[in-house]
Design an enzyme around this catalytic site. Structure first.
Site, mmCIF file in Angstrom:
data_model
loop_
_atom_site.group_PDB
_atom_site.id
_atom_site.type_symbol
_atom_site.label_atom_id
_atom_site.label_comp_id
_atom_site.label_asym_id
_atom_site.label_seq_id
_atom_site.Cartn_x
_atom_site.Cartn_y
_atom_site.Cartn_z
ATOM 1 N N TRP A 102 0.832 -1.220 0.000
ATOM 2 C CA TRP A 102 0.000 0.000 0.000
ATOM 3 C C TRP A 102 0.857 1.257 0.000
ATOM 4 O O TRP A 102 0.540 2.237 -0.679
ATOM 5 C CB TRP A 102 -0.964 -0.003 1.181
ATOM 6 N N ASP A 174 -1.062 7.046 5.895
ATOM 7 C CA ASP A 174 -2.145 6.099 5.608
ATOM 8 C C ASP A 174 -2.288 5.197 6.841
ATOM 9 O O ASP A 174 -1.456 4.341 7.088
ATOM 10 C CB ASP A 174 -1.769 5.276 4.368
ATOM 11 N N LYS A 198 -11.231 -1.439 7.880
ATOM 12 C CA LYS A 198 -10.352 -2.322 8.654
ATOM 13 C C LYS A 198 -10.685 -2.214 10.145
ATOM 14 O O LYS A 198 -11.039 -3.179 10.795
ATOM 15 C CB LYS A 198 -8.883 -1.973 8.443
HETATM 16 C C1 LIG Z 1 -6.862 -1.794 2.668
HETATM 17 C C2 LIG Z 1 -5.844 -0.729 2.599
HETATM 18 C C3 LIG Z 1 -5.872 0.253 1.592
HETATM 19 C C4 LIG Z 1 -6.859 0.220 0.454
HETATM 20 O O1 LIG Z 1 -7.986 0.828 0.852
HETATM 21 P P1 LIG Z 1 -9.301 1.019 -0.072
HETATM 22 O O2 LIG Z 1 -10.190 1.670 0.919
HETATM 23 O O3 LIG Z 1 -9.726 -0.324 -0.529
HETATM 24 O O4 LIG Z 1 -8.926 1.923 -1.177
HETATM 25 C C5 LIG Z 1 -4.944 1.263 1.649
HETATM 26 N N1 LIG Z 1 -4.017 1.309 2.612
HETATM 27 C C6 LIG Z 1 -3.935 0.360 3.576
HETATM 28 C C7 LIG Z 1 -2.885 0.463 4.628
HETATM 29 C C8 LIG Z 1 -4.855 -0.677 3.596
HETATM 30 O O5 LIG Z 1 -4.788 -1.606 4.568
#
Ligand SMILES: *Cc1c(COP(=O)(O)O)cnc(C)c1O
Length: 365
Positions: A102, A174, A198
């Site tokens: 990611w 993020d 999550k």
């Molecule tokens: C799951 C995840 C994403 C992707 O997120 P979406 O909402 O599906 O775009 C981005 N960054 C991390 C750290 C993730 O765990």
């Protein structure tokens, strides 16, 4: 009703009381005679939910008053592009730390938007992301607008236990897979974003926490309106129709988090879960083979390991499923086992898994 033990990486399990509340209120929300999905987003009934969700994010994370909390659609992936669109180019550059799938995607998306204005400050890709970079491995660009990193690498099972030092540069993070796993100091961050699915709620809502002085630097020219952070801040995330039902569930989850003692209690539970699982792995490292090379970087949210063969990995996942535990298969490109132990996973759930691991080792080790 039989609920399974849910170790999915995302969307992931939600606290049962938050779902039960939604069930009770589904057909008649607060005496409105309709569900929260059926109410105008400009109506006072919805406004109360919206304000409460935002207030709870603020309260649980002790977010100072000079930050705004935004609720945006498009997931983490939209933020990968929206952040550089709002901040980079025309001489402005940013540093990116690549610690996994990611984090790399965030960097690559920034490069699509601004090319070389997105700088790679460090990467551990050559080691399959089995650890995080050390401070001396991070090459900083003087005058960078932000330093981007991913606090928890969902796929690779690493997590920054202490955040990288911004050295005066706003951190951009993020936090999709570990926001609210513990309390932390929000102040060094210019921006934090997290897809809710999550650790916070259902998919469809992205929580963005942005500092006022950082927000003030965002561009508004040449950006269609929805892509501007400023519009979401100015309109209190009601510029257009928000994902009302997702925000409502987010509200229920946060209210539940508060009721059990807030993030201090959540951290205590998460550390206990980590102690149980890593304790098991560390007692039998030849069978439960950690994918993380530096123990200090191991994640409390996604615990990754491999069994001695791929056949055993598959057998582990299948037998766990028979025992009522789902979602243990590693990410499709990585394989192995991944145990996602987000906030909604209880200490008892992890104890059940550890007993299963003991039994699996006894019969297959
Ligand atoms: C799951 C995840 C994403 C992707 O997120 P979406 O909402 O599906 O775009 C981005 N960054 C991390 C750290 C993730 O765990």
């Amino acid at each position: 009703m039989a609920r399974v033990i849910n170790f999915y990486a995302g969307p992931a399990g939600l606290p049962l009381p938050a779902l039960e509340k939604a069930q009770r209120e589904l057909l008649d929300f607060n005496g409105a005679g309709m569900s929260v999905m059926e109410i105008s987003h400009r109506a006072k009934e919805y406004d109360a939910v919206h304000s409460e969700a935002i207030a709870l994010v603020k309260e649980l994370l002790a977010v100072p008053d000079d930050f705004k909390i935004l609720l945006i659609q498009g997931g983490g992936n939209l933020q990968f592009g929206m952040l550089p669109m709002n901040y980079l180019g025309d001489g402005r550059v940013a540093d990116y730390i690549d610690t996994g799938n990611w984090a790399k995607k965030a960097y690559k998306e920034a490069k699509i938007v601004v090319g070389d204005a997105a700088k790679l400050a460090a990467t551990t890709e050559a080691e399959q992301y089995a650890r995080l970079p050390r401070p001396d491995e991070i090459r900083r660009t003087p005058g960078a607008t932000y330093l981007h990193f991913c606090s928890n690498n969902t796929i690779e099972g690493t997590q920054w236990q202490a955040f990288p030092d911004g050295a005066g540069v706003p951190l951009a993070c993020d936090m999709s897979s570990d926001i609210m796993w513990r309390p932390f100091d929000v102040r060094p961050f210019g921006i934090i974003y997290a897809g809710a699915q999550k650790n916070l709620g259902p998919s469809g809502v992205t929580v963005v926490i942005i500092r006022d002085d950082f927000l003030a630097q965002a561009r508004v020219d040449k950006l269609t309106t929805y892509l501007r952070y400023a519009i979401h801040a100015e309109k209190n995330s009601l510029y257009n129709t928000p994902p009302c039902f997702g925000i409502y569930i987010l509200r229920n989850v946060l209210e539940y988090n508060k009721s059990i003692g807030g993030l201090a209690e959540i951290e205590r539970r998460n550390r206990e879960k980590g102690r149980l699982l890593y304790g098991m792995i560390d007692r039998h490292p030849d069978f439960f083979r950690s994918t993380v090379s530096n123990q200090a970087d191991r994640s409390f949210m996604n615990v990754t390991f491999r069994l001695p063969t791929e056949e055993l990995d598959a057998k582990f996942v299948a037998e766990a499923k028979k025992a009522g535990m789902v979602g243990l298969k590693g990410y499709r490109t990585v394989g192995g086992i991944r145990v996602s132990t987000y906030n909604a996973v209880s200490v008892d759930d992890v104890k059940t898994l550890v007993s299963f691991m003991e039994e699996f080792l006894r019969t297959n080790g």
